[in-house]
Design a protein around this motif. Structure first.
Motif, mmCIF file in Angstrom:
data_model
loop_
_atom_site.group_PDB
_atom_site.id
_atom_site.type_symbol
_atom_site.label_atom_id
_atom_site.label_comp_id
_atom_site.label_asym_id
_atom_site.label_seq_id
_atom_site.Cartn_x
_atom_site.Cartn_y
_atom_site.Cartn_z
ATOM 1 N N PRO A 174 70.034 18.933 47.306
ATOM 2 C CA PRO A 174 70.370 18.013 48.502
ATOM 3 C C PRO A 174 71.471 18.741 49.346
ATOM 4 O O PRO A 174 71.225 18.560 50.651
ATOM 5 C CB PRO A 174 71.281 16.736 47.860
ATOM 6 C CG PRO A 174 71.175 16.976 46.347
ATOM 7 C CD PRO A 174 70.388 17.942 45.966
ATOM 8 N N ALA A 178 70.595 19.173 53.357
ATOM 9 C CA ALA A 178 71.729 18.955 54.522
ATOM 10 C C ALA A 178 71.655 20.017 55.344
ATOM 11 O O ALA A 178 71.818 19.870 56.588
ATOM 12 C CB ALA A 178 72.944 18.536 53.735
ATOM 13 N N LEU B 54 66.584 14.385 51.943
ATOM 14 C CA LEU B 54 67.941 14.151 51.882
ATOM 15 C C LEU B 54 68.151 12.735 51.283
ATOM 16 O O LEU B 54 68.820 12.229 50.422
ATOM 17 C CB LEU B 54 68.977 14.504 52.974
ATOM 18 C CG LEU B 54 70.464 14.576 52.904
ATOM 19 C CD1 LEU B 54 70.724 15.474 51.629
ATOM 20 C CD2 LEU B 54 70.920 14.843 54.046
ATOM 21 N N ILE B 77 78.357 15.091 50.253
ATOM 22 C CA ILE B 77 77.644 15.792 51.394
ATOM 23 C C ILE B 77 78.379 15.833 52.605
ATOM 24 O O ILE B 77 77.991 16.597 53.585
ATOM 25 C CB ILE B 77 76.401 14.626 51.665
ATOM 26 C CG1 ILE B 77 75.169 15.335 52.220
ATOM 27 C CG2 ILE B 77 76.925 13.367 52.517
ATOM 28 C CD1 ILE B 77 74.490 16.393 51.098
#
Lengths: 238, 109
Positions: A174, A178, B54, B77
């Protein structure tokens, strides 16, 4: 003055270098994939075979899980087909950059398309207005070999590492998506607001779709609908 | 070291069904002239695919939609994105993300 004509060799090396930032993420995911495949009872040779022939992290995770659950081969193949169908979109998005390349070369380029290398390649394409076949080759081969190696190492060391999640390695994927997403925004500064709006809308679509239609279709359908929204916005923006 | 016949079958079959979507568009679409609207549509694919992937990692836990299920991921994130914007380095963003996740798990369990 130093004229450097791009040779096949220099392009391949540049492609290799372009792949390096994704190598760490790949190593993490490949390692995790190797560990999980080993835990599902696959031998190192089998892990190597899957990594070389399927070359897709999410698919390999699913294959491992389904083998462990004893699912029939037909179900496994069908599931993998749907999971990997999104590569159709990636390949289509790359196609305009490879118009002048021969069919066979395009076959080889396509055979190694992945989410990560796609992100790097498309950024290069938007920035330089062109993608060199040899550059792409360097990118692809680096990612490919790195993946196979990571899987094998994960398979070998898997028994030793009790909980790799402790090191946050599973977050590499992830994090990489990103990062690649942000780079997409930054490639065309004039459209950055448009891109951010489309991305937010896409998140909403994804959330909605996963309530209504849980499962593999989520990612691909979301991407397609989100892109239509982008197309719509761009048309009315003009 | 053994390679079971069933695994060979799985590898070959899954490899084939993956190979076709990967190669067909590049081979076919690069030779046809695509209409303008399709080219614009395709230009959004990188963003929408990355966003969807994502979102899949952040909002789906055990195949179910859980908006706050992966709270550590949602937290980690943020520095990942910040580092990507500020330092323009994929490697740095991935590293920060991994480190944040490791720290969150270590301190908060």
């Amino acid at each position: 003055m130093n004229h450097q004509h791009p040779t096949i060799q220099s392009d391949v090396i540049t492609g290799f270098k372009a792949c390096l930032p994704t190598v760490l993420g790949y190593l993490g995911i490949g390692f995790a994939a190797g560990v999980i495949q080993k835990a599902a009872g696959l031998s190192i040779a089998e892990i190597g075979l899957l990594s070389a022939l399927v070359y897709a992290g999410s698919a390999q995770f699913i294959i491992a899980a389904m083998i462990l659950a004893g699912n029939p081969i037909s179900s496994i193949v069908l599931t993998v087909f749907f999971i990997n169908l999104r590569h159709l979109l990636l390949s289509a998005a790359l196609a305009p950059y490879f118009k002048k390349i021969s069919l066979i070369k395009n076959f080889f380029t396509g055979s190694l398309v992945t989410d990560e290398t796609f992100g790097v390649a498309i950024a290069e394409g938007i920035q330089k207005k062109t993608i060199s076949y040899d550059w792409m080759f360097g990118l692809n081969i680096t990612a490919y070999l790195n993946w196979i190696l990571a899987n094998i190492i994960g398979g070998i060391l898997g028994d030793m590492i009790t909980d790799f999640r402790k090191y946050g390695i599973d977050f590499a994927l992830p994090a990489m998506f990103a990062g690649l997403l942000i780079f997409q925004f930054l490639t065309e500064k004039s459209k950055i607001i448009l891109y951010i709006i489309v991305a937010c809308f896409t998140i909403l679509i994804f959330i909605f779709l996963s309530i209504v239609l849980p499962g593999i279709w989520g990612v691909m359908l979301t991407a397609m609908i989100g892109s239509f929204f982008g197309l719509f916005l761009e048309k009315i923006w003009k | 070291m053994e390679i079971r016949f069933s695994i060979i079958c799985i590898a070959l079959a899954c490899g084939l069904v993956t190979l076709i979507p990967r190669t067909l568009p590049l081979m076919v679409f690069s030779k046809i002239k695509l209409p303008d609207w399709l080219l614009i549509w395709l230009s959004f694919i990188p963003i929408t695919v990355m966003t969807a992937l994502l979102s899949n990692d952040l909002f789906i836990t055990h195949s179910k939609l859980t908006l706050w299920g992966n709270i550590y991921g949602l937290i980690a994130i943020i520095p990942t994105i910040l580092v990507a914007v500020i330092f323009r380095s994929l490697l740095a963003s991935v590293l920060i993300g991994i480190i944040c996740m490791a720290l969150l798990r270590y301190f908060l369990g």
